[in-house]
Enzyme design. Structure first.
Site, PDB file in Angstrom:
ATOM      1  N   SER A 123      -2.416   4.175   5.155  1.00 21.35           N
ATOM      2  CA  SER A 123      -3.297   4.407   4.004  1.00 21.35           C
ATOM      3  C   SER A 123      -4.687   4.839   4.440  1.00 21.35           C
ATOM      4  CB  SER A 123      -3.446   3.127   3.194  1.00 21.35           C
ATOM      5  OG  SER A 123      -2.225   2.747   2.663  1.00 21.35           O
ATOM      6  N   HIS A 144       1.132  10.744   3.679  1.00 18.38           N
ATOM      7  CA  HIS A 144       0.776   9.534   2.927  1.00 18.38           C
ATOM      8  C   HIS A 144       1.403   9.531   1.527  1.00 18.38           C
ATOM      9  CE1 HIS A 144      -2.566   6.965   0.947  1.00 18.38           C
ATOM     10  NE2 HIS A 144      -1.583   6.208   1.386  1.00 18.38           N
ATOM     11  N   GLU A 156       0.009  13.101   0.446  1.00 15.33           N
ATOM     12  CA  GLU A 156      -1.090  13.738   1.176  1.00 15.33           C
ATOM     13  C   GLU A 156      -0.625  14.063   2.595  1.00 15.33           C
ATOM     14  OE1 GLU A 156      -5.081  11.680  -0.741  1.00 15.33           O
ATOM     15  OE2 GLU A 156      -3.854  10.471   0.599  1.00 15.33           O
ATOM     16  N   ASN A 195      -7.244   7.483  -1.898  1.00 23.58           N
ATOM     17  CA  ASN A 195      -7.763   6.129  -1.689  1.00 23.58           C
ATOM     18  C   ASN A 195      -9.287   6.059  -1.712  1.00 23.58           C
ATOM     19  OD1 ASN A 195      -5.377   4.816  -1.786  1.00 23.58           O
ATOM     20  ND2 ASN A 195      -5.107   4.619   0.419  1.00 23.58           N
TER      21      ASN A 195
HETATM   22  N1  3HC Z   1       9.995   1.014  -7.852  1.00 26.44           N
HETATM   23  C1  3HC Z   1      10.734   2.062  -8.262  1.00 26.44           C
HETATM   24  N2  3HC Z   1      10.688   2.539  -9.521  1.00 26.44           N
HETATM   25  C2  3HC Z   1       9.848   1.930 -10.375  1.00 26.44           C
HETATM   26  C3  3HC Z   1       9.024   0.849 -10.013  1.00 26.44           C
HETATM   27  C4  3HC Z   1       9.130   0.388  -8.675  1.00 26.44           C
HETATM   28  N3  3HC Z   1       8.392  -0.619  -8.206  1.00 26.44           N
HETATM   29  N4  3HC Z   1       8.292   0.463 -11.065  1.00 26.44           N
HETATM   30  C5  3HC Z   1       8.634   1.289 -12.062  1.00 26.44           C
HETATM   31  N5  3HC Z   1       9.559   2.169 -11.660  1.00 26.44           N
HETATM   32  C6  3HC Z   1      10.169   3.233 -12.443  1.00 26.44           C
HETATM   33  C7  3HC Z   1      11.046   2.660 -13.520  1.00 26.44           C
HETATM   34  O1  3HC Z   1      12.375   2.509 -13.060  1.00 26.44           O
HETATM   35  C8  3HC Z   1      10.930   3.719 -14.582  1.00 26.44           C
HETATM   36  O2  3HC Z   1      11.784   4.808 -14.255  1.00 26.44           O
HETATM   37  P1  3HC Z   1      12.525   5.653 -15.441  1.00 26.44           P
HETATM   38  O3  3HC Z   1      11.518   5.918 -16.493  1.00 26.44           O
HETATM   39  O4  3HC Z   1      12.995   6.898 -14.751  1.00 26.44           O
HETATM   40  O5  3HC Z   1      13.626   4.774 -15.874  1.00 26.44           O
HETATM   41  C9  3HC Z   1       9.520   4.258 -14.445  1.00 26.44           C
HETATM   42  O6  3HC Z   1       9.115   3.918 -13.118  1.00 26.44           O
HETATM   43  C10 3HC Z   1       8.572   3.621 -15.440  1.00 26.44           C
HETATM   44  O7  3HC Z   1       8.646   2.214 -15.271  1.00 26.44           O
HETATM   45  P2  3HC Z   1       8.336   1.142 -16.384  1.00 26.44           P
HETATM   46  O8  3HC Z   1       8.680   1.707 -17.718  1.00 26.44           O
HETATM   47  O9  3HC Z   1       8.979  -0.134 -15.997  1.00 26.44           O
HETATM   48  O10 3HC Z   1       6.815   0.836 -16.248  1.00 26.44           O
HETATM   49  P3  3HC Z   1       5.584   1.780 -16.409  1.00 26.44           P
HETATM   50  O11 3HC Z   1       5.815   2.893 -17.368  1.00 26.44           O
HETATM   51  O12 3HC Z   1       4.460   0.858 -16.621  1.00 26.44           O
HETATM   52  O13 3HC Z   1       5.400   2.447 -14.954  1.00 26.44           O
HETATM   53  C11 3HC Z   1       4.412   2.481 -12.839  1.00 26.44           C
HETATM   54  C12 3HC Z   1       5.228   1.667 -13.811  1.00 26.44           C
HETATM   55  C13 3HC Z   1       5.173   3.731 -12.406  1.00 26.44           C
HETATM   56  C14 3HC Z   1       4.125   1.612 -11.620  1.00 26.44           C
HETATM   57  C15 3HC Z   1       3.086   2.908 -13.562  1.00 26.44           C
HETATM   58  O14 3HC Z   1       2.472   1.767 -14.090  1.00 26.44           O
HETATM   59  C16 3HC Z   1       2.102   3.613 -12.678  1.00 26.44           C
HETATM   60  O15 3HC Z   1       2.193   4.787 -12.448  1.00 26.44           O
HETATM   61  N6  3HC Z   1       1.120   2.843 -12.187  1.00 26.44           N
HETATM   62  C17 3HC Z   1       0.089   3.376 -11.282  1.00 26.44           C
HETATM   63  C18 3HC Z   1       0.613   3.367  -9.877  1.00 26.44           C
HETATM   64  C19 3HC Z   1      -0.383   3.945  -8.934  1.00 26.44           C
HETATM   65  O16 3HC Z   1      -1.523   4.244  -9.252  1.00 26.44           O
HETATM   66  N7  3HC Z   1       0.035   4.105  -7.695  1.00 26.44           N
HETATM   67  C20 3HC Z   1      -0.818   4.546  -6.612  1.00 26.44           C
HETATM   68  C21 3HC Z   1      -1.379   3.349  -5.939  1.00 26.44           C
HETATM   69  S1  3HC Z   1      -2.444   3.739  -4.637  1.00 26.44           S
HETATM   70  C22 3HC Z   1      -1.458   3.761  -3.304  1.00 26.44           C
HETATM   71  O17 3HC Z   1      -0.262   3.683  -3.365  1.00 26.44           O
HETATM   72  C23 3HC Z   1      -2.208   3.933  -2.032  1.00 26.44           C
HETATM   73  C24 3HC Z   1      -1.403   3.478  -0.832  1.00 26.44           C
HETATM   74  O18 3HC Z   1      -2.165   3.783   0.324  1.00 26.44           O
HETATM   75  C25 3HC Z   1      -1.018   2.030  -0.861  1.00 26.44           C
END
Ligand code: 3HC
Length: 289
Positions: A123, A144, A156, A195
């Site tokens: 990250s 990334h 990325e 990030n």
């Molecule tokens: N793993 C796999 N699939 C997942 C999941 C998980 N943990 N959580 C949700 N999903 C899938 C579901 O299966 C669903 O798929 P479908 O619509 O095709 O059936 C879809 O995502 C939507 O899920 P939900 O309806 O249960 O829930 P949400 O609509 O609230 O979506 C979310 C969940 C996708 C996590 C959404 O809230 C989101 O996009 N959140 C923001 C995530 C984000 O910002 N990520 C970046 C973080 S920064 C990072 O990663 C930096 C790194 O360096 C760590």
């Protein structure tokens, strides 16, 4: 001499990110070998592959043949030699510890075929800090992914001063074949693009909490309902891991010496209490189920 096409992927580190990165690659048609030094993590990753694919089929999101072929293409082994010795690209997704990453890349350099690209999903650790541990710095870069890797589209690709144009092109094309939307960062910068922006948001949310303006729930409600983010900053911290964000801040602070880069008191408290979010069952919210 042109390099062979990427056909086989090795994912090292089957934890928070690696287990989903491996599955992304298998779903895109690649042969994938996942490895981890921790057998429990590896077995959880394998169970996740089964349950995720079954879930997609029963939800009507994937046909059974596609799920079966993806499952057949991904395997899990604790032996890094087996996982990496015929890989065309390795994606490293182990913990954020530079010394360990350097050790791993030095080992991979010996195990992997000469043409194999070595990419890190770190990250915030730029690949120029790792590449000198290998005899192939031109084939080392950051690749990334975002959490959850099966869902988030952006990837990325970060070109270090040592990374060849050919490596960047191949990794960019590979990310596209994973059905991701890749961007290229033409030079290394701490935190990359996403990030850096995310940390600014998270730090502001933590600051507002720390000075008593609003609680986590209300700050999340504000960001979701006013800015249209899919989840608020505290829910997101629980998803990516409080420990990860703590280390992101500490590393940044070590680099700059600027007190503003230090983790906020609330982040430190959660980190020390091991309330790291979803992975530990409690973070800013509870995940008892
Ligand atoms: N793993 C796999 N699939 C997942 C999941 C998980 N943990 N959580 C949700 N999903 C899938 C579901 O299966 C669903 O798929 P479908 O619509 O095709 O059936 C879809 O995502 C939507 O899920 P939900 O309806 O249960 O829930 P949400 O609509 O609230 O979506 C979310 C969940 C996708 C996590 C959404 O809230 C989101 O996009 N959140 C923001 C995530 C984000 O910002 N990520 C970046 C973080 S920064 C990072 O990663 C930096 C790194 O360096 C760590």
């Amino acid at each position: 001499m042109s390099l062979p096409d990427i056909q086989e992927v090795c994912v090292v580190g089957a934890g928070n990110m690696g287990h989903q990165i491996g599955l992304c690659c298998a779903l895109a048609g690649y042969t994938v070998k996942c490895t981890d030094v921790d057998r429990q993590t590896l077995s959880q990753a394998e169970k996740f592959a089964d349950s995720y694919l079954e879930g997609r089929v029963s939800k009507g999101k994937m046909d059974a043949n596609t799920a079966k072929s993806a499952r057949d293409r991904i395997s899990f082994t604790p032996e890094i030699e087996i996982a990496a010795s015929s890989a065309d690209i390795v994606i490293e997704a182990i913990i954020e510890n530079l010394a360990l990453k350097k050790q791993l890349f030095a080992a991979l350099d010996k195990i992997c075929p000469e043409h194999c690209i070595l990419a890190t999903n770190s990250s915030y650790i730029v690949s120029s800090k790792i590449a000198p541990a290998t005899g192939r710095p031109d084939k080392v870069c950051n690749l990334h992914f975002f959490n959850p890797a099966l869902v988030m589209r952006l990837v990325e690709v970060v070109q270090g001063p040592h990374t060849s144009e050919e490596t960047v092109e191949r990794v960019f094309a590979f990310a596209g074949k994973l059905n991701k939307t890749p961007i290229i960062l033409k030079k290394e910068i701490y935190g990359f693009v996403v990030n850096r922006i995310l940390t600014a948001i998270l730090n502001e949310a933590l600051y507002l909490h720390d000075i008593g303006v609003a609680d986590c729930h209300d700050i999340d409600t504000a960001v979701v309902n006013a800015l249209g983010h899919p989840m608020g900053p505290f829910k997101l911290l629980d998803l990516v891991g409080v420990d990860l964000q703590y280390h992101v801040c500490m590393e940044r602070y070590k680099d700059t010496g600027d007190k503003l880069d230090m983790p906020s008191p609330l982040l430190v408290e959660k980190f020390v209490k091991k309330e790291w979010g979803r992975k530990s069952g409690v973070g800013f919210y509870r995940y008892d189920e």
